[in-house]
Design an enzyme around this catalytic site. Sequence first.
Site, PDB file in Angstrom:
ATOM      1  N   ASP A 211      -9.564  56.010 -35.765  1.00  0.00           N
ATOM      2  CA  ASP A 211      -9.679  57.445 -36.065  1.00  0.00           C
ATOM      3  C   ASP A 211      -9.881  57.579 -37.566  1.00  0.00           C
ATOM      4  O   ASP A 211     -10.405  56.667 -38.201  1.00  0.00           O
ATOM      5  CB  ASP A 211      -8.429  58.190 -35.576  1.00  0.00           C
ATOM      6  CG  ASP A 211      -8.729  59.629 -35.171  1.00  0.00           C
ATOM      7  OD1 ASP A 211      -9.179  60.399 -36.038  1.00  0.00           O
ATOM      8  OD2 ASP A 211      -8.523  59.988 -33.996  1.00  0.00           O
TER       9      ASP A 211
ATOM     10  N   HIS B  24     -13.201  56.910 -38.447  1.00  0.00           N
ATOM     11  CA  HIS B  24     -13.921  58.182 -38.462  1.00  0.00           C
ATOM     12  C   HIS B  24     -14.105  58.732 -39.871  1.00  0.00           C
ATOM     13  O   HIS B  24     -14.422  59.912 -40.034  1.00  0.00           O
ATOM     14  CB  HIS B  24     -13.182  59.213 -37.599  1.00  0.00           C
ATOM     15  CG  HIS B  24     -13.125  58.854 -36.144  1.00  0.00           C
ATOM     16  ND1 HIS B  24     -12.509  59.644 -35.203  1.00  0.00           N
ATOM     17  CD2 HIS B  24     -13.623  57.779 -35.454  1.00  0.00           C
ATOM     18  CE1 HIS B  24     -12.613  59.085 -34.001  1.00  0.00           C
ATOM     19  NE2 HIS B  24     -13.282  57.945 -34.139  1.00  0.00           N
TER      20      HIS B  24
END
Length: 428
Positions: free
Chosen positions: A251, A274
Amino acid sequence: MGIEITGMGLIYVLSSSSLFFFFLCVNGRELELARTGVQMLERRSTAELKEEESHLFNVRRFGARADGLTDDRKAFLNAWNEACGSTGKVELLIPKGTYLIGPIRFAGPCRNVSSITVLMKGYLKATKDLSEYESSSGWIEFTWMEDLTLTGGGAFDGQGFEAWPQNKCPFSANCKLLPTNLKFVGTNRTVVRNITSLNSKFFHIALVNCKDFEGTQMNISAPGNSPNTDGIHVDQSSNVYISRSFIGSGDDCISVGQGNSHITIAGIICGPGHGISVGSLGRYPNEKDVNGLLVKDSIIIGTTNGLRIKTWADSPNSSEATNMTFKNIIMINVNNPIIIDQTYCPFLSCSLKAPSRVKLSNINFKNIRGTSSSAVAVTLKCSQGNPCQNIYFHNVHLDLSSGNQHATSSCTNVRVKYSGTQIPPPCD
């Protein structure tokens, strides 16, 4: 203080740095006895004397077995309680070894302690049974204390592989939050330096209501497909400085949530993951503003986003994110290198009844260069109800990784002020 021993007056004085003996001897026998006493005292463990003098508390002395099989949290908690209840400068030592640890909270305040240092030299493994953990809790929590330092080169292994398939949060808003590896709640003047966090079940490190936090020389790692394993999440905190760290996860490498001010992120190598994100913002009622963020001198490699600001549509309340600068960033094969998304929705569907009520303003992108794996290298999708204001681009150069064509920009509900190099070309 004086003590009579068979006709000999033995007088001694203890100080914090040395052990001094003054003695008077009647004959050679008493002198030899005095010498023997000194030698016996000198043979006391140097480590024991050091622990007494510097208020050092070793978890092994409180019963930690370090066999990697026995849950050592009781020994850790007992050592912490003794350390926190001590006075002056205190050190809690976790020596080298493998320790199995269930959820544990190192709680303050430590009222008579001027500073506390946790020397984490060991390898800590989290227990795998999720029933032991409260929702949204931390595996290891430090709460409501001042002048804490966590250092020592050790590792926190969340052992998240078996937990990740049970994480429903990527698909459902009503999900149980799995435990964060390291959670800091209500701490002031905290330093985290030279530690490793591995395979967290959820976030690796979370800051909540913290002030004056410095994190540096951290190594954070989880597979790129591990859900919600944000490297560092910051929430309702101020004066946070994160630097010189390697972060790869499934993430965001770093996510800056609501209610933060004066956050600096520098010298980060990010990937996989991310990217570095602001948000998501605007999901919950009564969220506070974000004011003052600097991200600089970092490298982002192979991530699904680069620099991202994400807010939810149909926000329950108005809020603002302002005064943010991203500068001197290198992108290497990054999807969506620069993206503002004010219709953020990680689920299959979200409410779009109203535009986002999060106002974005005074945002600078300076000296951003590298390669994009997506054809659209710059996406600015601002809120129709609160268009972005005062967005500046200076010297942005993002080529396509393939080299076959030029990248493009996409802009909605925003007017950008450009200067210097602009590749891809500015929005019309």
